[in-house]
Write a protein that holds these residues in place. Structure first.
Motif, PDB file in Angstrom:
ATOM      1  N   ASP A  54      11.053  26.209 -37.741  1.00 51.05           N
ATOM      2  CA  ASP A  54       9.989  25.277 -37.677  1.00 51.05           C
ATOM      3  C   ASP A  54       8.842  26.123 -37.894  1.00 51.05           C
ATOM      4  OD1 ASP A  54      11.798  23.040 -37.611  1.00 51.05           O
ATOM      5  OD2 ASP A  54      11.202  22.707 -35.534  1.00 51.05           O
ATOM      6  N   GLU A  55       8.857  27.009 -37.244  1.00 59.78           N
ATOM      7  CA  GLU A  55       7.613  27.960 -37.139  1.00 59.78           C
ATOM      8  C   GLU A  55       7.395  28.945 -38.554  1.00 59.78           C
ATOM      9  OE1 GLU A  55       6.609  30.472 -33.902  1.00 59.78           O
ATOM     10  OE2 GLU A  55       7.170  28.820 -32.441  1.00 59.78           O
ATOM     11  N   THR A  56       8.514  29.288 -39.043  1.00 61.72           N
ATOM     12  CA  THR A  56       8.451  30.407 -40.180  1.00 61.72           C
ATOM     13  C   THR A  56       9.036  29.634 -41.620  1.00 61.72           C
ATOM     14  OG1 THR A  56      10.925  31.096 -39.743  1.00 61.72           O
ATOM     15  CG2 THR A  56       9.141  32.208 -38.497  1.00 61.72           C
ATOM     16  N   ASN A  57       9.589  28.455 -41.634  1.00 59.10           N
ATOM     17  CA  ASN A  57      10.090  28.045 -42.728  1.00 59.10           C
ATOM     18  C   ASN A  57      10.972  28.746 -43.262  1.00 59.10           C
ATOM     19  OD1 ASN A  57       8.391  25.614 -42.891  1.00 59.10           O
ATOM     20  ND2 ASN A  57       6.770  26.947 -43.383  1.00 59.10           N
ATOM     21  N   TYR A  58      11.945  29.393 -42.508  1.00 62.36           N
ATOM     22  CA  TYR A  58      12.933  30.427 -42.961  1.00 62.36           C
ATOM     23  C   TYR A  58      13.950  29.692 -43.767  1.00 62.36           C
ATOM     24  CZ  TYR A  58      16.509  34.053 -43.301  1.00 62.36           C
ATOM     25  OH  TYR A  58      17.527  34.920 -43.544  1.00 62.36           O
ATOM     26  N   ILE A  59      14.464  30.441 -44.907  1.00 66.09           N
ATOM     27  CA  ILE A  59      15.553  29.616 -45.568  1.00 66.09           C
ATOM     28  C   ILE A  59      16.991  30.633 -45.477  1.00 66.09           C
ATOM     29  CG2 ILE A  59      16.728  28.937 -47.820  1.00 66.09           C
ATOM     30  CD1 ILE A  59      13.975  28.244 -48.899  1.00 66.09           C
ATOM     31  N   SER A  60      18.030  30.365 -44.925  1.00 66.38           N
ATOM     32  CA  SER A  60      18.862  30.982 -44.607  1.00 66.38           C
ATOM     33  C   SER A  60      19.659  31.707 -45.782  1.00 66.38           C
ATOM     34  CB  SER A  60      19.845  30.276 -43.516  1.00 66.38           C
ATOM     35  OG  SER A  60      20.668  29.428 -43.956  1.00 66.38           O
ATOM     36  N   GLU A  61      20.539  32.626 -45.651  1.00 68.98           N
ATOM     37  CA  GLU A  61      21.277  32.850 -46.535  1.00 68.98           C
ATOM     38  C   GLU A  61      22.326  32.015 -47.347  1.00 68.98           C
ATOM     39  OE1 GLU A  61      21.740  37.351 -47.667  1.00 68.98           O
ATOM     40  OE2 GLU A  61      22.743  37.406 -45.846  1.00 68.98           O
ATOM     41  N   ALA A  62      23.019  30.982 -46.458  1.00 69.47           N
ATOM     42  CA  ALA A  62      23.985  30.021 -46.577  1.00 69.47           C
ATOM     43  C   ALA A  62      22.945  28.944 -47.402  1.00 69.47           C
ATOM     44  CB  ALA A  62      24.633  29.493 -45.585  1.00 69.47           C
ATOM     45  N   GLU A  63      21.934  28.643 -47.065  1.00 74.38           N
ATOM     46  CA  GLU A  63      21.202  27.617 -47.555  1.00 74.38           C
ATOM     47  C   GLU A  63      20.633  28.010 -49.246  1.00 74.38           C
ATOM     48  OE1 GLU A  63      18.151  25.418 -44.817  1.00 74.38           O
ATOM     49  OE2 GLU A  63      18.458  27.590 -44.166  1.00 74.38           O
ATOM     50  N   ALA A  64      20.145  29.359 -49.450  1.00 71.68           N
ATOM     51  CA  ALA A  64      19.829  29.814 -50.536  1.00 71.68           C
ATOM     52  C   ALA A  64      21.170  30.084 -51.304  1.00 71.68           C
ATOM     53  CB  ALA A  64      19.288  31.218 -50.362  1.00 71.68           C
ATOM     54  N   ALA A  65      22.218  30.243 -50.805  1.00 71.09           N
ATOM     55  CA  ALA A  65      23.421  30.192 -51.817  1.00 71.09           C
ATOM     56  C   ALA A  65      24.118  28.914 -52.064  1.00 71.09           C
ATOM     57  CB  ALA A  65      24.638  31.061 -51.301  1.00 71.09           C
ATOM     58  N   GLY A  66      23.741  28.013 -51.539  1.00 70.12           N
ATOM     59  CA  GLY A  66      24.031  26.560 -51.436  1.00 70.12           C
ATOM     60  C   GLY A  66      25.504  26.328 -51.050  1.00 70.12           C
ATOM     61  N   TRP A  67      26.186  27.053 -50.371  1.00 67.09           N
ATOM     62  CA  TRP A  67      27.649  26.848 -49.956  1.00 67.09           C
ATOM     63  C   TRP A  67      27.933  27.818 -48.614  1.00 67.09           C
ATOM     64  CZ3 TRP A  67      30.836  30.922 -49.593  1.00 67.09           C
ATOM     65  CH2 TRP A  67      30.826  32.071 -50.389  1.00 67.09           C
ATOM     66  N   GLY A  68      28.800  27.255 -47.925  1.00 65.36           N
ATOM     67  CA  GLY A  68      29.118  27.916 -46.902  1.00 65.36           C
ATOM     68  C   GLY A  68      30.797  27.953 -46.549  1.00 65.36           C
ATOM     69  N   PHE A  69      31.298  28.843 -45.794  1.00 64.73           N
ATOM     70  CA  PHE A  69      32.866  28.740 -45.409  1.00 64.73           C
ATOM     71  C   PHE A  69      32.838  27.766 -44.285  1.00 64.73           C
ATOM     72  CE2 PHE A  69      32.786  33.149 -47.327  1.00 64.73           C
ATOM     73  CZ  PHE A  69      33.563  32.858 -48.382  1.00 64.73           C
ATOM     74  N   VAL A  70      33.837  26.790 -44.168  1.00 62.89           N
ATOM     75  CA  VAL A  70      33.875  25.938 -43.243  1.00 62.89           C
ATOM     76  C   VAL A  70      35.546  25.852 -42.916  1.00 62.89           C
ATOM     77  CG1 VAL A  70      33.710  23.712 -42.367  1.00 62.89           C
ATOM     78  CG2 VAL A  70      31.952  24.476 -44.022  1.00 62.89           C
ATOM     79  N   PHE A  71      35.779  26.040 -41.632  1.00 69.04           N
ATOM     80  CA  PHE A  71      37.256  25.745 -41.342  1.00 69.04           C
ATOM     81  C   PHE A  71      37.536  24.360 -41.594  1.00 69.04           C
ATOM     82  CE2 PHE A  71      40.318  24.278 -38.098  1.00 69.04           C
ATOM     83  CZ  PHE A  71      41.291  25.384 -38.247  1.00 69.04           C
ATOM     84  N   TYR A  72      38.767  24.298 -42.244  1.00 71.81           N
ATOM     85  CA  TYR A  72      39.361  22.922 -42.913  1.00 71.81           C
ATOM     86  C   TYR A  72      39.504  21.867 -41.968  1.00 71.81           C
ATOM     87  CZ  TYR A  72      44.257  22.826 -41.463  1.00 71.81           C
ATOM     88  OH  TYR A  72      45.350  22.630 -40.726  1.00 71.81           O
ATOM     89  N   GLY A  73      39.835  22.040 -40.819  1.00 69.16           N
ATOM     90  CA  GLY A  73      39.946  21.173 -39.734  1.00 69.16           C
ATOM     91  C   GLY A  73      38.581  20.453 -39.498  1.00 69.16           C
ATOM     92  N   LEU A  74      37.383  20.937 -39.736  1.00 72.71           N
ATOM     93  CA  LEU A  74      36.104  20.477 -39.651  1.00 72.71           C
ATOM     94  C   LEU A  74      35.579  19.754 -40.467  1.00 72.71           C
ATOM     95  CD1 LEU A  74      34.749  23.690 -37.446  1.00 72.71           C
ATOM     96  CD2 LEU A  74      35.283  21.812 -36.347  1.00 72.71           C
ATOM     97  N   LEU A  75      36.283  19.744 -41.731  1.00 68.70           N
ATOM     98  CA  LEU A  75      35.735  19.283 -42.998  1.00 68.70           C
ATOM     99  C   LEU A  75      35.443  17.755 -42.777  1.00 68.70           C
ATOM    100  CD1 LEU A  75      37.576  20.778 -45.598  1.00 68.70           C
ATOM    101  CD2 LEU A  75      35.216  21.305 -44.988  1.00 68.70           C
ATOM    102  N   ASN A  76      34.316  17.158 -43.296  1.00 68.51           N
ATOM    103  CA  ASN A  76      34.153  15.811 -43.463  1.00 68.51           C
ATOM    104  C   ASN A  76      34.850  15.259 -44.424  1.00 68.51           C
ATOM    105  OD1 ASN A  76      32.226  15.694 -41.395  1.00 68.51           O
ATOM    106  ND2 ASN A  76      30.658  16.153 -42.529  1.00 68.51           N
ATOM    107  N   SER A  77      35.311  13.945 -44.644  1.00 67.24           N
ATOM    108  CA  SER A  77      35.995  13.137 -45.437  1.00 67.24           C
ATOM    109  C   SER A  77      35.571  13.603 -46.889  1.00 67.24           C
ATOM    110  CB  SER A  77      36.123  11.719 -45.579  1.00 67.24           C
ATOM    111  OG  SER A  77      35.071  11.045 -45.493  1.00 67.24           O
ATOM    112  N   GLU A  78      34.259  13.689 -47.322  1.00 74.09           N
ATOM    113  CA  GLU A  78      33.779  14.210 -48.654  1.00 74.09           C
ATOM    114  C   GLU A  78      34.109  15.331 -48.875  1.00 74.09           C
ATOM    115  OE1 GLU A  78      30.247  14.836 -46.123  1.00 74.09           O
ATOM    116  OE2 GLU A  78      31.803  13.475 -46.050  1.00 74.09           O
ATOM    117  N   ASN A  79      34.636  16.035 -48.132  1.00 71.46           N
ATOM    118  CA  ASN A  79      34.696  17.619 -48.509  1.00 71.46           C
ATOM    119  C   ASN A  79      35.976  18.243 -48.354  1.00 71.46           C
ATOM    120  OD1 ASN A  79      31.768  18.326 -48.745  1.00 71.46           O
ATOM    121  ND2 ASN A  79      31.812  18.170 -46.889  1.00 71.46           N
TER     122      ASN A  79
END
Length: 286
Positions: A54-79
């Motif tokens: 909120d103070e810096t408007n920082y964009i994380s590396e995952a945000e910049a890349a547009g994806w991230g690694f997620v454990f399959y058991g945590l996936l939402n139905s659309e993923n």
């Protein structure tokens, strides 16, 4: 963030058991001196990281890349059709996954503000540290603090992961990776103040999420005799794609696959990698 003062001393760094992996260089146990320092009593939370963004408007590396690694058991139905990672198919490449959308673009941290922030690369953590005037701990500082003065134990509370008092950490129970019976009460991350603290009043030093450190991965334990935490930080506080150390294990660790939630266990990853089980805690010098 709440800091605890750690009074330094000599300690024996390294695994007390023989359950580790030779490539992790957990042994031989080595006498290391630790100066006094401050360390956060928990990993950095979503609330902490949101204040920074909120103070810096920082964009994380995952945000910049547009994806991230997620454990399959945590996936939402659309993923559920997200691409599997070769050799580790329980990891999926999920478009839109990031610290504020930990399981995919339709997920939120609104109800997870007291959980550890995840999908944080080491490079992201460096920027947070510069903003907060902190640094990452060395592996030696991390292990000394995590041991809480209990020099010869496998875990902060004893030598058994589960004892007659029950569960002390958020790890995997059941058959990894297909069945987690949630005997400890959690499937994914847990709130950072879950479970009892160690003897230095630090919470969840093992399990929950991996924690980035300042030094490179797998260096000999004797190197920590020659450099202190400030030394490692001063030469490793810039963007990198090299492999750096991580400690503590995560909610996905299980003895059958990743027995790295032991106090002396070591691990690491490339500094620009992110996933749904990696976060960090920070230190301040006296």
């Amino acid at each position: 963030m709440e800091f605890k003062k750690i009074i330094g001393n000599d300690f024996l760094m390294g695994a007390v058991d023989n359950e580790g992996f030779p490539e992790d260089h957990e042994k031989p146990r080595t006498k290391v001196n630790i100066p006094d320092f401050y360390i956060t009593d928990t990993t950095i939370t979503n609330a902490d990281f949101k204040r920074f963004v909120d103070e810096t408007n920082y964009i994380s590396e995952a945000e910049a890349a547009g994806w991230g690694f997620v454990f399959y058991g945590l996936l939402n139905s659309e993923n559920t059709d997200a691409q599997k990672v070769p050799d580790t198919p329980w990891w999926r490449i999920v478009k839109g996954a990031s610290w504020k959308h930990p399981y995919g673009p339709k997920s939120s941290i609104n109800d997870l503000m007291d959980h550890p922030v995840v999908h944080i690369s080491r490079n992201d953590a460096l920027v947070f540290c510069k903003w907060s005037k902190t640094r990452l701990p060395s592996e030696a500082e991390w292990e000394y603090a995590a041991r809480g003065g209990n020099n010869d134990l496998i875990y902060p509370w004893g030598n058994k992961l589960v004892d007659n008092k029950g569960y002390h950490a958020n790890t995997w129970q059941g058959s990894f990776p297909n069945n987690n019976d949630k005997s400890d009460g959690f499937f994914g991350t847990a709130p950072v103040y879950s479970f009892e603290p160690n003897s230095f009043d630090l919470y969840q030093v093992i399990g929950n999420v991996w924690e980035w450190c300042s030094n490179k991965r797998g260096i000999p334990l004797k190197d920590f005799q020659n450099k202190n935490g400030k030394d490692f930080w001063s030469s490793n506080d810039q963007y990198s794609e090299d492999e750096y150390a991580m400690r503590g294990g995560s909610f996905l660790c299980h003895a059958s696959y990743c027995n790295r939630y032991r106090l002396g266990a070591r691990n690491g990853n490339t500094a620009n990698s992110t996933s749904s089980n990696v976060g960090f805690r920070v230190v301040r010098d006296i």
